[in-house]
Design a protein around this motif. Structure first.
Motif, PDB file in Angstrom:
ATOM      1  N   ASN A  98      -1.396  -8.445  -2.285  1.00 43.57           N
ATOM      2  CA  ASN A  98      -0.512  -8.070  -3.282  1.00 43.57           C
ATOM      3  C   ASN A  98      -0.445  -6.861  -3.867  1.00 43.57           C
ATOM      4  OD1 ASN A  98       0.579 -10.712  -3.186  1.00 43.57           O
ATOM      5  ND2 ASN A  98      -1.361 -11.172  -3.533  1.00 43.57           N
ATOM      6  N   TYR A  99      -1.884  -5.654  -3.924  1.00 46.66           N
ATOM      7  CA  TYR A  99      -1.993  -4.674  -4.526  1.00 46.66           C
ATOM      8  C   TYR A  99      -0.674  -3.843  -3.121  1.00 46.66           C
ATOM      9  CZ  TYR A  99      -3.009  -0.166  -6.296  1.00 46.66           C
ATOM     10  OH  TYR A  99      -3.047   1.404  -6.621  1.00 46.66           O
ATOM     11  N   LEU A 100      -1.239  -4.143  -2.882  1.00 44.89           N
ATOM     12  CA  LEU A 100      -1.333  -3.056  -0.444  1.00 44.89           C
ATOM     13  C   LEU A 100       0.748  -3.283  -0.789  1.00 44.89           C
ATOM     14  CD1 LEU A 100      -1.590  -1.706   1.458  1.00 44.89           C
ATOM     15  CD2 LEU A 100      -2.175  -2.787   2.538  1.00 44.89           C
ATOM     16  N   VAL A 101       1.001  -4.257  -1.017  1.00 41.21           N
ATOM     17  CA  VAL A 101       2.351  -4.450  -1.000  1.00 41.21           C
ATOM     18  C   VAL A 101       3.105  -3.783  -1.907  1.00 41.21           C
ATOM     19  CG1 VAL A 101       4.023  -6.075  -0.933  1.00 41.21           C
ATOM     20  CG2 VAL A 101       2.415  -7.110   0.477  1.00 41.21           C
ATOM     21  N   ARG A 102       2.927  -4.319  -3.727  1.00 40.61           N
ATOM     22  CA  ARG A 102       3.066  -3.143  -4.507  1.00 40.61           C
ATOM     23  C   ARG A 102       3.040  -1.705  -4.141  1.00 40.61           C
ATOM     24  NH1 ARG A 102       6.202  -2.650  -6.791  1.00 40.61           N
ATOM     25  NH2 ARG A 102       5.961  -2.588  -9.064  1.00 40.61           N
ATOM     26  N   LEU A 103       2.112  -1.260  -3.753  1.00 39.88           N
ATOM     27  CA  LEU A 103       1.656   0.438  -3.442  1.00 39.88           C
ATOM     28  C   LEU A 103       3.133   0.795  -3.243  1.00 39.88           C
ATOM     29  CD1 LEU A 103      -0.177   2.476  -3.806  1.00 39.88           C
ATOM     30  CD2 LEU A 103      -1.277   2.279  -1.435  1.00 39.88           C
ATOM     31  N   TRP A 104       3.510   0.053  -1.835  1.00 41.91           N
ATOM     32  CA  TRP A 104       4.174   0.402  -0.613  1.00 41.91           C
ATOM     33  C   TRP A 104       5.451   1.260  -1.106  1.00 41.91           C
ATOM     34  CZ3 TRP A 104       5.574   3.782   2.453  1.00 41.91           C
ATOM     35  CH2 TRP A 104       6.571   4.083   3.079  1.00 41.91           C
ATOM     36  N   ARG A 105       6.167  -0.033  -2.422  1.00 45.20           N
ATOM     37  CA  ARG A 105       7.274  -0.002  -2.555  1.00 45.20           C
ATOM     38  C   ARG A 105       7.203   0.809  -3.442  1.00 45.20           C
ATOM     39  NH1 ARG A 105      12.023  -3.670  -2.572  1.00 45.20           N
ATOM     40  NH2 ARG A 105      12.683  -3.035  -4.628  1.00 45.20           N
ATOM     41  N   ALA A 106       6.157   0.616  -4.462  1.00 43.76           N
ATOM     42  CA  ALA A 106       6.143   2.710  -5.751  1.00 43.76           C
ATOM     43  C   ALA A 106       6.992   3.729  -4.480  1.00 43.76           C
ATOM     44  CB  ALA A 106       4.831   2.523  -6.117  1.00 43.76           C
ATOM     45  N   GLN A 132      10.569 -13.312  -3.678  1.00 49.46           N
ATOM     46  CA  GLN A 132      11.283 -14.852  -4.045  1.00 49.46           C
ATOM     47  C   GLN A 132      10.394 -15.128  -5.358  1.00 49.46           C
ATOM     48  OE1 GLN A 132      10.884 -16.661  -0.177  1.00 49.46           O
ATOM     49  NE2 GLN A 132      12.685 -14.702   0.655  1.00 49.46           N
ATOM     50  N   GLY A 133       9.323 -14.505  -5.840  1.00 48.73           N
ATOM     51  CA  GLY A 133       8.537 -14.904  -7.297  1.00 48.73           C
ATOM     52  C   GLY A 133       7.025 -15.660  -6.834  1.00 48.73           C
ATOM     53  N   GLU A 134       7.036 -14.949  -5.281  1.00 45.73           N
ATOM     54  CA  GLU A 134       5.767 -15.691  -4.899  1.00 45.73           C
ATOM     55  C   GLU A 134       4.793 -14.945  -4.664  1.00 45.73           C
ATOM     56  OE1 GLU A 134       6.350 -18.462  -1.698  1.00 45.73           O
ATOM     57  OE2 GLU A 134       8.411 -19.834  -2.650  1.00 45.73           O
ATOM     58  N   PHE A 135       3.709 -14.869  -5.158  1.00 46.30           N
ATOM     59  CA  PHE A 135       2.581 -13.934  -4.317  1.00 46.30           C
ATOM     60  C   PHE A 135       2.092 -14.327  -2.672  1.00 46.30           C
ATOM     61  CE2 PHE A 135       1.570 -14.623  -9.120  1.00 46.30           C
ATOM     62  CZ  PHE A 135       1.492 -12.957  -9.334  1.00 46.30           C
ATOM     63  N   ALA A 136       1.767 -12.724  -1.904  1.00 46.72           N
ATOM     64  CA  ALA A 136       1.423 -12.915  -0.929  1.00 46.72           C
ATOM     65  C   ALA A 136       0.324 -13.838  -0.688  1.00 46.72           C
ATOM     66  CB  ALA A 136       1.677 -10.826  -0.592  1.00 46.72           C
ATOM     67  N   PRO A 137       0.915 -13.843   1.014  1.00 45.04           N
ATOM     68  CA  PRO A 137      -1.011 -15.265   0.972  1.00 45.04           C
ATOM     69  C   PRO A 137      -1.729 -14.142   1.434  1.00 45.04           C
ATOM     70  CG  PRO A 137       1.276 -15.430   2.670  1.00 45.04           C
ATOM     71  CD  PRO A 137       1.959 -14.526   1.502  1.00 45.04           C
ATOM     72  N   HIS A 138      -2.751 -15.146   2.106  1.00 47.15           N
ATOM     73  CA  HIS A 138      -4.072 -13.679   1.771  1.00 47.15           C
ATOM     74  C   HIS A 138      -4.249 -13.414   3.291  1.00 47.15           C
ATOM     75  CE1 HIS A 138      -6.685 -16.977  -0.817  1.00 47.15           C
ATOM     76  NE2 HIS A 138      -5.622 -16.290  -1.181  1.00 47.15           N
ATOM     77  N   THR A 139      -4.351 -12.655   3.345  1.00 49.11           N
ATOM     78  CA  THR A 139      -4.671 -12.000   4.907  1.00 49.11           C
ATOM     79  C   THR A 139      -5.275 -12.424   5.966  1.00 49.11           C
ATOM     80  OG1 THR A 139      -4.104  -9.685   3.930  1.00 49.11           O
ATOM     81  CG2 THR A 139      -5.530  -9.692   6.372  1.00 49.11           C
ATOM     82  N   ASP A 140      -4.807 -12.861   6.857  1.00 51.59           N
ATOM     83  CA  ASP A 140      -5.478 -13.877   8.132  1.00 51.59           C
ATOM     84  C   ASP A 140      -6.692 -13.451   8.842  1.00 51.59           C
ATOM     85  OD1 ASP A 140      -3.093 -16.302   7.934  1.00 51.59           O
ATOM     86  OD2 ASP A 140      -2.734 -14.830   9.576  1.00 51.59           O
ATOM     87  N   VAL A 141      -7.155 -13.794   9.210  1.00 45.01           N
ATOM     88  CA  VAL A 141      -8.545 -13.028   9.633  1.00 45.01           C
ATOM     89  C   VAL A 141      -9.015 -12.719  10.956  1.00 45.01           C
ATOM     90  CG1 VAL A 141     -10.479 -13.346  10.616  1.00 45.01           C
ATOM     91  CG2 VAL A 141     -10.762 -15.130   8.589  1.00 45.01           C
ATOM     92  N   MET A 201       6.112  -8.483   1.454  1.00 47.53           N
ATOM     93  CA  MET A 201       7.515  -7.939  -0.356  1.00 47.53           C
ATOM     94  C   MET A 201       7.981  -9.244   0.224  1.00 47.53           C
ATOM     95  SD  MET A 201       7.316  -6.064  -2.718  1.00 47.53           S
ATOM     96  CE  MET A 201       8.580  -5.921  -4.013  1.00 47.53           C
ATOM     97  N   GLU A 202       8.540  -9.854   0.663  1.00 51.18           N
ATOM     98  CA  GLU A 202       9.785 -11.208   0.087  1.00 51.18           C
ATOM     99  C   GLU A 202       9.868 -11.794  -0.562  1.00 51.18           C
ATOM    100  OE1 GLU A 202      12.886 -10.918   1.494  1.00 51.18           O
ATOM    101  OE2 GLU A 202      12.403  -8.585   2.066  1.00 51.18           O
ATOM    102  N   PHE A 203       7.315 -12.331   0.044  1.00 55.21           N
ATOM    103  CA  PHE A 203       7.366 -13.270  -1.175  1.00 55.21           C
ATOM    104  C   PHE A 203       7.642 -13.024  -2.304  1.00 55.21           C
ATOM    105  CE2 PHE A 203       4.826 -14.374   2.907  1.00 55.21           C
ATOM    106  CZ  PHE A 203       5.095 -15.538   2.844  1.00 55.21           C
ATOM    107  N   ILE A 204       7.337 -11.551  -2.153  1.00 57.33           N
ATOM    108  CA  ILE A 204       7.103 -11.486  -3.898  1.00 57.33           C
ATOM    109  C   ILE A 204       8.366 -11.317  -4.232  1.00 57.33           C
ATOM    110  CG2 ILE A 204       7.231  -9.484  -5.956  1.00 57.33           C
ATOM    111  CD1 ILE A 204       4.031  -8.777  -4.565  1.00 57.33           C
TER     112      ILE A 204
END
Length: 309
Positions: free
Chosen positions: A19-27, A56-65, A51-54
């Protein structure tokens, strides 16, 4: 121009890295912060889709292994706001799954692909999330007699294989007790960084401790700052940071959107607001500060990498 430097994101499952990485890119893309992106990376679709999750008012899901760092390796160009593109640092960010770091901690070592990523990094962001269900409390050695009883069979393991088999069983209750406490895991991740980060002529490698979901804390706790939070919640790790003289460490409280999407009132406010103005970082520099610039921790970590000549 300085290029080829990388920073690495570390943290266990549900520590807030993605979630931080997603918001970092947006910033970075907003061009309103301390760091800006002069152009888009070729493989940014992964982050933009999250970013589409955020939105829509949802946090991004966990990164896949993933078995290979390159699967989600982002080459993100950054420049200081107002600087020319000649003063650019390209940051290579492997968004490694928290499950992979968790496994590395439990084994006591890091698989070669991830060790190579660490050795190629000049700085790091180390994540822990407030009130995460994945956090593991340290054992209370006085009030945990059931756990202590498991030690006796372990001592007798060589003499009684049947007992040893019982002790090493896959019983969920036993395994639950044997999980690595979060503060021990953080100390181990810091050790990985201390032993592997690149060391040049620009001073000690920088590590930002990222305490995510900072908005979940009460006001009294928040005003005391990130260091005080770690000292209260993870005293072993806090002490390790104080004793760490081979890394330059700074602690940040981070909220990627400024609130919790589980709060219907906040969620309604979020949909009415500009997402680029949501979220903040908190830090103590002679007094607590909160800034609506999510690039600040990265800006501090990468600052020595810029060519100031």
């Amino acid at each position: 121009m300085t290029a080829g430097h990388s920073i690495v994101l570390l943290g266990g499952p549900d520590s807030g890295k993605t979630n931080y990485l997603v918001r970092l890119w947006r910033a970075l893309k907003s061009r309103k912060c301390a760091l800006v992106a002069p152009r888009s990376p070729t493989n940014i679709k992964y982050v933009e889709s999250l970013m589409e999750f955020i939105l829509q008012g949802e946090f991004a899901p966990h990164t896949d292994v993933s078995d290979h760092p390159s699967d989600q390796q982002l080459q993100i160009p950054m420049v200081r706001a107002g600087a020319s593109s000649d003063d650019e640092v390209t940051i290579s960010v492997p968004d490694v799954s928290g499950e992979l770091w968790k496994g590395a901690i439990e084994r006591g070592d890091v698989a070669k692909p991830w060790m190579d990523a660490l050795k190629a990094s000049a700085g790091a962001l180390l994540f822990v999330r407030v009130q995460s269900e994945a956090n593991v409390s340290s054992l209370d050695w006085v009030n945990t007699p059931d756990w202590l009883m498991h030690l006796a069979p372990a001592v007798k393991a060589d003499a009684d294989p049947a007992v040893a088999g019982a002790f090493n069983s896959d019983d969920d209750a036993v395994n639950e007790d044997l999980k690595v406490p979060t503060q021990v895991a953080l100390c181990e991740l810091l050790r990985f960084l201390d032993e592997t980060l690149l060391r040049g002529d620009d001073g000690l490698p920088r590590v930002a401790i990222m305490i995510t979901a900072w908005d979940l804390l009460d006001e009294e706790t928040r005003v005391k700052g990130p260091e005080a939070y770690l000292e209260a919640e993870y005293p072993l790790f806090a002490g390790r940071l104080i004793d760490c003289l081979s890394l330059d460490v700074r602690c940040y409280g981070v909220s990627v959107v400024g609130g919790d999407f589980k709060d219907d009132h906040f969620k309604a406010e979020f949909f009415e607001a500009d997402v680029d103005e949501m979220g903040f970082v908190a830090f103590d520099l002679g007094g607590m500060q909160e800034e609506a610039d999510l690039t600040l921790p990265v800006a501090w970590v990468v600052d020595p990498l810029f060519d100031d000549e």
